[in-house]
Design a protein around this motif. Structure first.
Motif, short mmCIF file in Angstrom:
data_model
loop_
_atom_site.label_atom_id
_atom_site.label_comp_id
_atom_site.label_asym_id
_atom_site.label_seq_id
_atom_site.Cartn_x
_atom_site.Cartn_y
_atom_site.Cartn_z
N MET A 1 -43.85 54.38 23.32
CA MET A 1 -42.46 54.57 23.73
C MET A 1 -42.30 55.84 24.55
SD MET A 1 -39.66 53.11 23.55
CE MET A 1 -38.13 53.57 24.26
N ALA A 2 -42.94 56.90 24.13
CA ALA A 2 -42.87 58.16 24.87
C ALA A 2 -43.45 57.99 26.28
CB ALA A 2 -43.62 59.26 24.12
N ARG A 3 -44.56 57.28 26.38
CA ARG A 3 -45.16 57.04 27.70
C ARG A 3 -44.22 56.23 28.58
NH1 ARG A 3 -50.77 54.83 28.27
NH2 ARG A 3 -49.85 54.91 30.29
N LEU A 4 -43.58 55.22 28.01
CA LEU A 4 -42.65 54.39 28.77
C LEU A 4 -41.49 55.23 29.29
CD1 LEU A 4 -41.70 51.62 29.77
CD2 LEU A 4 -40.63 51.29 27.55
N LEU A 5 -40.92 56.06 28.44
CA LEU A 5 -39.79 56.90 28.86
C LEU A 5 -40.21 57.92 29.93
CD1 LEU A 5 -38.00 57.48 25.45
CD2 LEU A 5 -37.35 55.92 27.29
N VAL A 6 -41.38 58.48 29.78
CA VAL A 6 -41.87 59.43 30.79
C VAL A 6 -42.09 58.72 32.12
CG1 VAL A 6 -43.86 60.85 31.43
CG2 VAL A 6 -42.86 61.08 29.17
N ASN A 7 -42.62 57.51 32.08
CA ASN A 7 -42.82 56.76 33.32
C ASN A 7 -41.50 56.42 34.00
OD1 ASN A 7 -45.61 56.80 33.36
ND2 ASN A 7 -45.78 54.91 32.18
N ILE A 8 -40.50 56.06 33.23
CA ILE A 8 -39.17 55.79 33.79
C ILE A 8 -38.63 57.06 34.45
CG2 ILE A 8 -36.76 55.27 33.22
CD1 ILE A 8 -37.86 53.37 31.03
N GLU A 9 -38.76 58.18 33.76
CA GLU A 9 -38.30 59.46 34.29
C GLU A 9 -39.06 59.82 35.57
OE1 GLU A 9 -35.72 62.58 34.20
OE2 GLU A 9 -35.80 61.00 32.70
N ASN B 1 -31.19 55.85 41.45
CA ASN B 1 -30.09 56.73 41.08
C ASN B 1 -30.07 56.95 39.56
OD1 ASN B 1 -28.94 54.45 39.95
ND2 ASN B 1 -27.52 54.11 41.62
N GLU B 2 -29.21 57.85 39.15
CA GLU B 2 -29.14 58.26 37.74
C GLU B 2 -28.78 57.09 36.82
OE1 GLU B 2 -29.07 61.38 34.76
OE2 GLU B 2 -29.80 61.32 36.80
N ARG B 3 -27.89 56.24 37.26
CA ARG B 3 -27.45 55.11 36.44
C ARG B 3 -28.59 54.17 36.09
NH1 ARG B 3 -21.77 52.57 38.20
NH2 ARG B 3 -20.72 53.39 36.39
N ASN B 4 -29.41 53.84 37.08
CA ASN B 4 -30.52 52.93 36.83
C ASN B 4 -31.52 53.54 35.87
OD1 ASN B 4 -29.49 50.93 38.43
ND2 ASN B 4 -30.69 51.48 40.23
N ARG B 5 -31.76 54.83 36.00
CA ARG B 5 -32.70 55.51 35.11
C ARG B 5 -32.21 55.43 33.67
NH1 ARG B 5 -33.14 60.60 32.80
NH2 ARG B 5 -31.22 61.24 33.77
N LEU B 6 -30.96 55.77 33.47
CA LEU B 6 -30.39 55.75 32.11
C LEU B 6 -30.33 54.32 31.56
CD1 LEU B 6 -27.57 58.40 32.48
CD2 LEU B 6 -29.80 58.66 31.40
N LYS B 7 -30.02 53.36 32.42
CA LYS B 7 -29.98 51.96 31.99
C LYS B 7 -31.36 51.50 31.52
CE LYS B 7 -29.20 47.32 33.71
NZ LYS B 7 -29.20 46.51 34.91
N LYS B 8 -32.39 51.83 32.29
CA LYS B 8 -33.75 51.44 31.91
C LYS B 8 -34.16 52.11 30.60
CE LYS B 8 -35.78 50.40 36.39
NZ LYS B 8 -36.82 50.80 37.36
N MET B 9 -33.78 53.37 30.43
CA MET B 9 -34.12 54.08 29.18
C MET B 9 -33.41 53.44 28.00
SD MET B 9 -34.16 58.07 30.16
CE MET B 9 -35.74 58.82 30.41
N ARG B 10 -32.15 53.11 28.16
CA ARG B 10 -31.39 52.47 27.09
C ARG B 10 -32.00 51.12 26.72
NH1 ARG B 10 -26.47 53.93 29.27
NH2 ARG B 10 -26.68 53.05 30.44
N GLU B 11 -32.37 50.34 27.74
CA GLU B 11 -32.98 49.03 27.49
C GLU B 11 -34.32 49.17 26.77
OE1 GLU B 11 -33.19 47.39 31.42
OE2 GLU B 11 -31.12 46.69 31.38
N ALA B 12 -35.12 50.15 27.17
CA ALA B 12 -36.41 50.36 26.53
C ALA B 12 -36.24 50.77 25.06
CB ALA B 12 -37.20 51.43 27.28
N ALA C 1 -37.32 48.61 21.73
CA ALA C 1 -38.20 49.18 20.71
C ALA C 1 -37.57 49.09 19.33
CB ALA C 1 -38.52 50.63 21.05
N ILE C 2 -36.27 49.30 19.26
CA ILE C 2 -35.57 49.21 17.98
C ILE C 2 -35.62 47.78 17.45
CG2 ILE C 2 -33.29 49.32 16.89
CD1 ILE C 2 -32.74 51.77 18.71
N LYS C 3 -35.39 46.82 18.33
CA LYS C 3 -35.43 45.41 17.93
C LYS C 3 -36.82 45.01 17.46
CE LYS C 3 -31.59 43.90 20.75
NZ LYS C 3 -31.18 43.19 21.96
N ARG C 4 -37.86 45.49 18.15
CA ARG C 4 -39.23 45.18 17.73
C ARG C 4 -39.53 45.80 16.38
NH1 ARG C 4 -41.07 46.73 23.09
NH2 ARG C 4 -41.66 48.66 22.09
N GLY C 5 -38.97 46.96 16.12
CA GLY C 5 -39.22 47.64 14.86
C GLY C 5 -38.53 46.99 13.67
#
Length: 66
Positions: free
Chosen positions: A28-36, A45-56, A60-64
């Motif tokens: 998860m940390a690697r995924l978030l760093v890659n998005i960043e 833009n900022e919105r897409n970055r935050l949207k992708k982070m929220r989706e990721a 992860a929460i659903k998988r858990g």
């Protein structure tokens, strides 16, 4: 093989090993760093970055939960 070649070989092996996700938190940390990173170096833009982070994170929460 020289000492320098051996050191390069060991560093390359360590780098490859570090890239393998060790657990769900590391993945998860690697995924978030890659998005960043994509947002910083790309033209997203900022919105897409935050949207992708929220989706990721939501994914992860659903998988858990299951």
């Amino acid at each position: 093989m020289t000492l320098l070649d051996e050191i390069k070989k060991q560093i390359l092996a360590a780098s490859k090993e570090a890239d393998k996700p060790q657990d769900q938190y590391h993945e998860m940390a690697r995924l978030l760093v890659n998005i960043e990173r994509q947002a910083f170096y790309g033209d997203e833009n900022e919105r897409n970055r935050l949207k992708k982070m929220r989706e990721a994170i939501d994914s992860a929460i659903k998988r858990g939960e299951s």
